[in-house]
Design an enzyme around this catalytic site. Sequence first.
Site, PDB file in Angstrom:
ATOM      1  N   HIS A 103      14.171  45.592  28.365  1.00 39.94           N
ATOM      2  CA  HIS A 103      14.881  43.904  27.954  1.00 39.94           C
ATOM      3  C   HIS A 103      15.560  43.508  29.285  1.00 39.94           C
ATOM      4  CE1 HIS A 103      11.691  43.348  24.660  1.00 39.94           C
ATOM      5  NE2 HIS A 103      11.664  44.621  24.224  1.00 39.94           N
ATOM      6  N   GLU A 135      16.838  40.969  29.413  1.00 37.47           N
ATOM      7  CA  GLU A 135      17.735  40.268  28.696  1.00 37.47           C
ATOM      8  C   GLU A 135      18.915  41.177  27.891  1.00 37.47           C
ATOM      9  OE1 GLU A 135      14.960  40.365  27.807  1.00 37.47           O
ATOM     10  OE2 GLU A 135      14.407  40.723  25.908  1.00 37.47           O
ATOM     11  N   CYS A 195       8.469  43.736  28.800  1.00 40.25           N
ATOM     12  CA  CYS A 195       8.105  44.660  27.529  1.00 40.25           C
ATOM     13  C   CYS A 195       6.984  44.672  26.892  1.00 40.25           C
ATOM     14  CB  CYS A 195       8.499  43.931  25.867  1.00 40.25           C
ATOM     15  SG  CYS A 195       8.935  46.054  24.500  1.00 40.25           S
TER      16      CYS A 195
END
Lengths: 250, 203
Positions: B175, B177, B83
């Site tokens: 993202h 994650e 990001c």
Amino acid sequence: MLAKRVIACLDVAAGRIVKGIHFLALRDAGDPVEAARTYCQEGIDELVLLDVKATSERRASAIDTVAAVAAAIDVPLTAGGGVRNIDDVARLLDAGADKVAINSAAVADPSLLTRAAERFGRQCVVISIDVRRTASGNAIATHGARVAISRDPIAWAREAQARGAGELLLTSIDRDGTQAGFDTALLAQARAALRIPIVASGGAGTCASFADAFGAGADAALAATVFHDGLLRIADVKACCTQRGVRVRT
Amino acid sequence: MSEPSIGILDLGAANRANVASGLERSGARVAFVCTPRAFQECAALVIPGVANLGYIAAELDRLTLREPLLHAVERGMPLLGICAGYQLLFEGSDEAPEARALGLFDGRVRALAAARLPHMGWNLVEGGDGVRDWAYFAHGFAPVASTCAIATTELDGHRFVSVARKGNTVGTQFHPERSGTYGRAFLDAFVAFAREAACSQSA
């Protein structure tokens, strides 16, 4: 092309999921980490964790619950409830929230939205607005819907957007827990007035109610009871949306 | 042999805990690093980034990590930017025009041209090989063109670069994650890559 999001909300008090109707009469409904894991397996797009009694009892959000849920999931998490200042925002983000929802504190001091956006970026600042229908039109309510404020929710949403909010969580108090469908008129008004994404909340009932909310301009739609009690399956909601021509993540 | 650790640059980005959890789910040992010395212990580095680009660029200099980071990359240490951490890898950004970016990828980060902003939610990451995967995005700026682009994403008729790579440096606008099974596979691949790089360095 961006997909419409289906969101499950975990209303939490003292580390347990609770669920009430019209924000009151809370009952215990299980372990938030277990529920979060199950939702991820079932294809949920995002989770919201609200500490529903935090502001009314003047205590900070349950950071431990946020951290435990955040570490267990691989979809984004919004945390809210009891956020009073920039330190609360920082603590929730540090604990693993991807976004923080601010309600009462932003009404009291809208500059909180600006400070949070400047420090963390507006994409993690969610303005949460609870709306109640009154004889003289819609008005906002704070402190878990216990305090009424005679202010137009759309005007407040516009100000919040200008102040730094990157998303609107728009809850109809009247629809909350009723399964009567989202307030599509309210959503359409908000859509016409705003540039930020809108999350519809309050009133999820059938699969079609999600597609209706998206049709009215919502970017995401949130439910607690219908998912938690197994009345709706996330896969069925998404299949219904796809059938209605709404793009969702599959 | 003990598992080499992946260092997460602690520049005050808000998603560092989630990036750590994500890497741990992929089997990595992780450590937060904020000193040049700590770099030496790492097999790979990650720049997380839920933050203003200007803020993390300033933190990089305040902690005197810029030169050590560039040297580590030159030596071939794998680096992943996420990001805002991804945007920092380009030449500069309109979000913070005065900020000094790293210039590891060519191209500039621009404001997204979209009806609705920020770009928030699940969108498709499309590689040159025609493979498409859902990933989670939350941003208002993105690089629009780069020779380092390896995947792009479409928003309101415009495309931006959602994954870029040059040598051992890779970055994602989304993202990983928070991107479900695709994100997990992406982090699995990065952890495997870091492991191989550590083995070839120690061999």
